[in-house]
Motif scaffolding. Structure first.
Motif, short mmCIF file in Angstrom:
data_model
loop_
_atom_site.label_atom_id
_atom_site.label_comp_id
_atom_site.label_asym_id
_atom_site.label_seq_id
_atom_site.Cartn_x
_atom_site.Cartn_y
_atom_site.Cartn_z
N ASP A 36 -57.27 -42.93 -25.61
CA ASP A 36 -56.02 -42.31 -26.07
C ASP A 36 -55.70 -41.02 -25.31
N PHE A 37 -56.66 -40.54 -24.51
CA PHE A 37 -56.48 -39.23 -23.87
C PHE A 37 -56.46 -39.31 -22.34
N THR A 38 -56.28 -40.51 -21.81
CA THR A 38 -56.18 -40.65 -20.37
C THR A 38 -54.92 -39.93 -19.88
N VAL A 65 -60.61 -26.04 -21.75
CA VAL A 65 -61.50 -26.06 -22.91
C VAL A 65 -61.00 -27.09 -23.93
N GLY A 66 -61.87 -28.06 -24.24
CA GLY A 66 -61.45 -29.21 -25.04
C GLY A 66 -60.59 -30.10 -24.16
N CYS A 67 -61.13 -30.39 -22.95
CA CYS A 67 -60.31 -30.98 -21.88
C CYS A 67 -59.88 -32.41 -22.18
N GLY A 68 -60.63 -33.15 -23.04
CA GLY A 68 -60.30 -34.55 -23.22
C GLY A 68 -60.28 -35.23 -21.85
N VAL A 86 -64.54 -28.46 -20.23
CA VAL A 86 -65.52 -28.28 -21.31
C VAL A 86 -65.10 -29.19 -22.45
N ASP A 87 -66.03 -29.96 -22.98
CA ASP A 87 -65.70 -30.79 -24.15
C ASP A 87 -67.00 -31.10 -24.90
N GLN A 88 -66.86 -31.26 -26.21
CA GLN A 88 -68.06 -31.59 -26.99
C GLN A 88 -68.39 -33.08 -26.88
N GLN A 89 -67.45 -33.89 -26.41
CA GLN A 89 -67.71 -35.33 -26.26
C GLN A 89 -67.98 -35.67 -24.79
N GLN A 111 -70.83 -29.73 -21.20
CA GLN A 111 -70.74 -30.46 -22.47
C GLN A 111 -71.22 -29.57 -23.62
N GLY A 112 -70.42 -29.53 -24.68
CA GLY A 112 -70.83 -28.77 -25.86
C GLY A 112 -69.65 -28.13 -26.54
N LYS A 113 -69.99 -27.37 -27.57
CA LYS A 113 -68.95 -26.79 -28.43
C LYS A 113 -68.59 -25.38 -27.97
N TRP A 114 -67.32 -25.19 -27.72
CA TRP A 114 -66.82 -23.85 -27.38
C TRP A 114 -66.71 -23.04 -28.66
N PRO A 115 -67.09 -21.76 -28.70
CA PRO A 115 -67.53 -20.91 -27.60
C PRO A 115 -69.04 -20.92 -27.37
N SER A 130 -56.21 -24.57 -22.90
CA SER A 130 -56.84 -25.25 -24.04
C SER A 130 -55.72 -25.89 -24.85
N HIS A 131 -55.62 -27.21 -24.72
CA HIS A 131 -54.50 -27.91 -25.36
C HIS A 131 -54.99 -28.74 -26.55
N HIS A 132 -54.38 -28.51 -27.68
CA HIS A 132 -54.63 -29.32 -28.88
C HIS A 132 -56.09 -29.26 -29.34
N VAL A 133 -56.61 -28.06 -29.36
CA VAL A 133 -58.00 -27.85 -29.82
C VAL A 133 -58.03 -26.88 -31.01
N HIS A 135 -56.56 -26.52 -33.79
CA HIS A 135 -56.60 -27.05 -35.16
C HIS A 135 -57.95 -27.69 -35.49
N ASN A 136 -58.85 -27.80 -34.49
CA ASN A 136 -60.22 -28.29 -34.77
C ASN A 136 -61.16 -27.14 -35.12
N VAL A 137 -60.67 -25.91 -34.96
CA VAL A 137 -61.56 -24.74 -35.03
C VAL A 137 -61.40 -24.03 -36.37
C1 LIG Z 1 -56.96 -33.57 -29.46
S1 LIG Z 1 -58.06 -33.64 -28.10
C2 LIG Z 1 -57.09 -32.89 -26.81
C3 LIG Z 1 -57.57 -33.24 -25.42
C4 LIG Z 1 -56.77 -32.63 -24.28
N1 LIG Z 1 -56.88 -31.19 -24.25
C5 LIG Z 1 -55.32 -33.07 -24.36
O1 LIG Z 1 -54.46 -32.23 -24.68
O2 LIG Z 1 -55.04 -34.25 -24.13
C6 LIG Z 1 -59.20 -32.37 -28.51
C7 LIG Z 1 -60.41 -32.38 -27.59
O3 LIG Z 1 -61.13 -31.17 -27.81
C8 LIG Z 1 -62.50 -31.46 -27.98
N2 LIG Z 1 -63.01 -30.36 -28.83
C9 LIG Z 1 -62.63 -30.06 -30.09
N3 LIG Z 1 -63.22 -28.92 -30.51
C10 LIG Z 1 -64.01 -28.50 -29.47
C11 LIG Z 1 -64.86 -27.38 -29.27
N4 LIG Z 1 -65.04 -26.44 -30.21
N5 LIG Z 1 -65.51 -27.28 -28.09
C12 LIG Z 1 -65.35 -28.21 -27.13
N6 LIG Z 1 -64.55 -29.28 -27.26
C13 LIG Z 1 -63.88 -29.42 -28.40
C14 LIG Z 1 -62.54 -32.86 -28.57
O4 LIG Z 1 -63.76 -33.51 -28.29
C15 LIG Z 1 -61.37 -33.52 -27.85
O5 LIG Z 1 -61.75 -34.10 -26.63
#
Ligand SMILES: C[S@@+](CC[C@H](N)C(=O)[O-])C[C@H]1O[C@@H](n2cnc3c(N)ncnc32)[C@H](O)[C@@H]1O
Length: 253
Positions: A36-38, A65-68, A86-89, A111-115, A130-133, A135-137
């Protein structure tokens, strides 16, 4: 912690899934599917891209950061000299690496969790995206501080005005009798930045819908088994789709 950061953390924590619902879920409702993130071949023309291109000027490096799959980075092909994702996945980083190779961009990954993994990134990058990350924090100040600390020129954050899953709140109520608190918003993020002494430039825009909203996807997000998909589909008919607005926050260092 300032009031705005505390408010952000409380609103974000309130969106957790109760452990008993999570324990009964047949599949993880959290994991993003890399497919979904290609990144598209032709990047979308957005204020986030414009802001990053302006910061890059004739050329520079990018930390994503959270590059997907690299959507934010690969929109900058041209002045982009090299990138770090940088991405946790790990599966997202694999997609990022493949995408960079296909475009002839020198790229590294962390690979890992920012910061937490910020110290694993080599030196400064000209632009941090850092796009769309956000709201995960939950704990936003250290996340934002580390973005700023990694940038030689500036930072570009893209986010939705509300949590990307907020549009499912009526369905959580319908299927689990779970009443969600209101979502944190872009204004809440701007207030947290103000507590860090940063006044970002804020640009709102309407973006194309990119991610799946089909009933099977929503069923998994709601921690329900696949056989309840028809019920979810019927309930979705009464729920508006996610608001297509997005917001770009830019600041220089
Ligand atoms: C919604 S996706 C957005 C991906 C990409 N930035 C985009 O806009 O298409 C969020 C991405 O951030 C990663 N992510 C979320 N929280 C993170 C964190 N604290 N550190 C690193 N990666 C994180 C997720 O694994 C996922 O790949």
């Amino acid at each position: 912690m300032g009031d705005a950061a505390r408010r952000w953390a409380e609103l974000q924590s309130g969106r957790g899934i109760p452990p008993e619902i999570l324990a009964a879920a047949p599949a993880s409702p959290w994991t993003h599917n890399p497919v979904d993130f290609t990144a598209p071949e032709t990047p979308a023309d957005t204020p986030s891209r414009d802001a990053a291109l302006a910061l890059l000027g004739d050329g520079g490096t990018v930390l994503d950061v959270g590059c997907g799959g690299g959507d934010a980075t690969f929109a900058l092909v041209g002045p982009l000299r090299a990138a770090t994702g940088v991405d946790q996945q790990q599966d997202m980083l694999d997609l990022f690496t493949t995408g960079a190779a296909a475009r002839g961009i020198a790229a590294g990954t962390v690979q890992g969790k920012w910061p937490d993994v910020a110290s694993g990134v080599d030196g400064l990058h000209d632009v941090v995206v850092s796009h769309h990350v956000l709201h995960n924090v939950v704990d936003l100040p250290p996340f934002l501080d580390a973005l700023t600390a990694g940038a030689a020129r500036g930072v570009v954050v893209e986010m939705l005005p509300q949590h990307p899953m907020a549009w499912l709140d009526p369905l959580w109520e319908r299927f689990h009798d779970l009443h969600r608190p209101p979502s944190a918003t872009d204004a809440d993020a701007v207030a947290v930045l103000a507590e860090l002494g940063i006044t970002p430039e804020v640009r709102r825009f309407v973006r194309e819908r990119r991610h799946p909203h089909d009933p099977a996807w929503v069923t998994r997000r709601l921690c329900l088994p696949d056989e309840r998909t028809p019920e979810v589909e019927a309930a979705m008919a009464g729920v508006p789709l996610r608001d297509p607005d997005a917001v770009t926050l830019t600041w220089t260092v």
